[in-house]
Design an enzyme around this catalytic site. Structure first.
Site, PDB file in Angstrom:
ATOM      1  N   ASP A  79      31.189  22.632  -3.816  1.00 26.89           N
ATOM      2  CA  ASP A  79      32.610  22.765  -3.882  1.00 26.89           C
ATOM      3  C   ASP A  79      33.033  24.014  -2.829  1.00 26.89           C
ATOM      4  O   ASP A  79      33.870  24.754  -2.824  1.00 26.89           O
ATOM      5  CB  ASP A  79      33.133  23.417  -5.085  1.00 26.89           C
ATOM      6  CG  ASP A  79      33.100  22.100  -6.182  1.00 26.89           C
ATOM      7  OD1 ASP A  79      33.042  20.828  -5.516  1.00 26.89           O
ATOM      8  OD2 ASP A  79      33.071  22.359  -7.442  1.00 26.89           O
TER       9      ASP A  79
ATOM     10  N   LYS B 220       8.529  33.005  -4.235  1.00 25.73           N
ATOM     11  CA  LYS B 220       8.452  33.780  -3.032  1.00 25.73           C
ATOM     12  C   LYS B 220       9.543  34.835  -3.365  1.00 25.73           C
ATOM     13  O   LYS B 220      10.811  34.682  -3.194  1.00 25.73           O
ATOM     14  CB  LYS B 220       8.916  32.866  -1.778  1.00 25.73           C
ATOM     15  CG  LYS B 220       7.787  32.044  -1.347  1.00 25.73           C
ATOM     16  CD  LYS B 220       8.476  30.561  -1.347  1.00 25.73           C
ATOM     17  CE  LYS B 220       7.611  29.520  -1.050  1.00 25.73           C
ATOM     18  NZ  LYS B 220       7.939  28.166  -1.308  1.00 25.73           N
TER      19      LYS B 220
ATOM     20  N   LYS C  87      15.476  25.266   1.395  1.00 24.58           N
ATOM     21  CA  LYS C  87      15.872  24.716   0.067  1.00 24.58           C
ATOM     22  C   LYS C  87      17.002  25.395  -0.329  1.00 24.58           C
ATOM     23  O   LYS C  87      17.004  26.290  -0.854  1.00 24.58           O
ATOM     24  CB  LYS C  87      14.727  25.113  -0.858  1.00 24.58           C
ATOM     25  CG  LYS C  87      13.152  24.459  -0.625  1.00 24.58           C
ATOM     26  CD  LYS C  87      12.465  25.687  -0.252  1.00 24.58           C
ATOM     27  CE  LYS C  87      11.201  25.258  -0.154  1.00 24.58           C
ATOM     28  NZ  LYS C  87      10.474  24.229   0.536  1.00 24.58           N
TER      29      LYS C  87
ATOM     30  N   HIS D 205      12.053  23.172   6.147  1.00 18.89           N
ATOM     31  CA  HIS D 205      11.660  23.767   5.099  1.00 18.89           C
ATOM     32  C   HIS D 205      12.355  24.438   3.866  1.00 18.89           C
ATOM     33  O   HIS D 205      11.935  24.822   3.115  1.00 18.89           O
ATOM     34  CB  HIS D 205      10.338  24.618   5.541  1.00 18.89           C
ATOM     35  CG  HIS D 205       9.461  24.894   4.414  1.00 18.89           C
ATOM     36  ND1 HIS D 205       9.347  26.208   3.821  1.00 18.89           N
ATOM     37  CD2 HIS D 205       8.272  24.292   3.964  1.00 18.89           C
ATOM     38  CE1 HIS D 205       8.322  26.074   2.951  1.00 18.89           C
ATOM     39  NE2 HIS D 205       7.731  24.928   2.812  1.00 18.89           N
TER      40      HIS D 205
END
Length: 535
Positions: free
Chosen positions: A438, A193, A433, A431
């Site tokens: 760290d 996307k 991601k 939805h």
């Protein structure tokens, strides 16, 4: 004993139904050869080459003049702005569409034929009317219906717009039939996307184009995350778009769909007018006009977080199985995740770690790395089969000392939901991601931690060296996840249980919360089936 008339009728119904299914099966078998002729040939004249404009070619645009001094002040770096809610995500894309003066390069996995999808198509058409070159690259599995085909064909007829379909289905009426004859190819999809205007500003992340991604629905809303970027990484994104645009898997729409009638382009404008006048459209557009993001952006009050940003993506040759190992996104992610010093916080809606992932995360945990994972609960997932692929690994992960959280479906008012864009819906499904390492590096993109993203689909994302952004995510895990999700734990008998905290009150569940016995049984059956490679 003689059967009753009702009983005899019931048997006849079953007999007729069985015969009907047999007839359908025979017809399907007979039709398969008709669907085996494959994709049409593409001539050079069907696919004229085109490239992203060079920076100097867009320097005089409105976006170029605005971004040029910012880029000059941060050589080699990229400015990042998280789009933290659904309205801002829509507003940013629409604002870039209206602001573009030379090019729009748009790449998506799913494009819905709904209010926001139609409004975006009409905005692209209007940009083309202003003389903007529009390149629209869509995965063919993510568009559906003759009406959508007709609208895309109408757009493609415009001299300033070219539409290409990635890894297409040759037959349009009932596309799933293609899986019967070419499953190995069609099972691989372009999941990338990106939305780039004048090669000056780009948006990447997890959102597709559709009402459920932009808060324009009263139903289930996807809680998602995008970033807007300027600076060095924009040119990298444009080059990545170019290689997908030119790849053998990107087919000109004109060789797949018949030329539209002259009325189809007018029909698109009429559909956009109708979308704006619907109850959902009116309320949504009103909310957009009142969006603080729009006002701040116009006034130049948005501050970008400048840092080193690395674009990571799969080669488009992954679709044909011809990509080299070092051209795969999973290869680079493994490199990035190999040596964290303190912590890993991971958010993935479709988390299917497999034995390899469990071993990898467990090895990190044994080194003292604090690992927290947020995925969908069974009650909030939109793909139960994927949850089955995850559920069987919960115990090994927990036994390794990894903390697991599962996002609830009703979290519209929580901090984490707001952070991920779940605003104003009756329910939400995770939805986004993203992962943080760290408290200094953040990945945001389209990659799910599942076999499909690793082995089958192509993906795209940014690795961002930003302690500020990383600390926002860390704070969300610390303060907001307990209010938004169930924490999964093991009791003294090695049995799973779930804890939730609502208004400071703890609740404990012995089975997947908010689910029925049938749902749990279905997931249990799926979890023992060898289907992880499909998930």
């Amino acid at each position: 004993m003689r059967a009753s008339p009702a009983r005899r009728l019931n048997k006849l119904d079953w007999l007729h139904a069985g015969m009907a299914w047999c007839q359908r099966g025979i017809m399907l078998i007979l039709l398969v050869p008709l669907f085996a002729c494959g994709l049409p040939q593409v001539r050079e004249s069907d696919k004229p080459p085109s490239m992203a404009l060079r920076v100097e070619e867009v320097a005089d645009t409105q976006l170029g003049q605005t971004m040029r001094p910012l880029k000059a002040a941060h050589p080699g770096e990229s400015g990042i702005m998280p789009l933290l809610d659904a309205y801002s995500a829509f507003a940013a894309r629409m604002l870039l569409t209206h602001s573009a003066q030379k090019t729009l390069d748009v790449q998506y996995y799913i494009w819905r034929n709904d209010n926001t999808g139609i409004l975006f198509l009409e905005a692209l058409r209007k940009a083309a009317e202003r003389g903007v070159r529009v390149r629209l690259l869509l995965d063919d599995n993510g568009i559906s219906g003759r009406e959508m085909d007709a609208r895309l064909a109408a757009l493609n007829k415009h001299p300033n717009i070219e539409v290409r379909l990635f890894n297409p289905f040759p037959f349009r009426t009932f596309k799933p039939l293609g899986f019967l004859t070419d499953f190995s190819r069609l099972n691989r999809r372009m999941h990338n996307k990106s939305f780039t205007a004048d090669n000056m500003v780009t948006i990447i992340g997890g959102r597709n184009v559709g009402d459920e991604y932009f808060g324009a629905t009263d139903g289930i809303l996807f809680a998602d995350l995008d970033v807007m970027a300027i600076g060095a990484v924009v040119d990298d994104t444009s080059q990545d778009f170019d290689r997908y645009w030119a790849s053998a898997s990107a087919y000109p729409l004109s060789v797949l769909i018949p030329a539209p009638s002259d009325e189809e382009l007018q029909a698109l404008s009429a559909a956009a007018d109708k979308a704006e006048k619907t109850v959902t459209g009116q309320g949504y557009l009103k909310a957009l006009k009142e969006s603080q993001f729009i006002h701040d952006f116009i006034k130049g009050q948005h501050a970008f977080d400048w840092s080193k940003v690395e674009l990571i993506s799969d080669s488009p040759d992954k679709i044909t199985g011809e990509a080299k190992k070092d051209e795969l996104m999973v290869f680079n992610l493994a490199r990035i995740l190999r040596n964290p010093k303190e912590s890993v916080d991971l958010v993935s809606p479709y988390f299917v770690p497999t034995q390899t992932g469990v071993d990898g995360f467990s090895a990190l945990a044994r080194k003292g790395i604090n690992i927290r994972i947020l995925t969908n609960a069974l009650e909030s997932t939109d793909v139960a089969a994927v949850h089955a692929g995850y559920a069987k690994w919960r115990k090994p992960l927990l036994q390794a000392g990894i903390r697991l959280y599962e996002m609830r479906s009703q979290v519209a008012g929580s901090g984490m939901a707001k952070y991920l864009g779940a605003l104003g819906s009756s329910g939400s499904s995770l939805h986004a991601k993203t992962f943080t390492i760290d408290r200094s590096r953040v990945f945001i993109g389209s990659f799910n931690f599942d076999p499909r993203s690793a082995q089958l689909n192509t993906e795209l994302g940014f690795m961002i060296e930003s302690p500020g952004l990383a600390q926002q995510m860390e704070q969300a895990f610390k303060a907001d996840v307990p209010e938004s999700a169930y924490e999964v734990r093991l009791d003294e008998n090695n049995r799973l249980y779930w804890l939730s905290y609502q208004d400071g009150v703890e609740q404990r569940y012995s089975v997947d919360p908010g689910t029925t016995l049938m749902q749990r049984f279905f997931v249990r059956i799926l979890s023992i089936m060898p289907i992880d490679w499909l998930l």
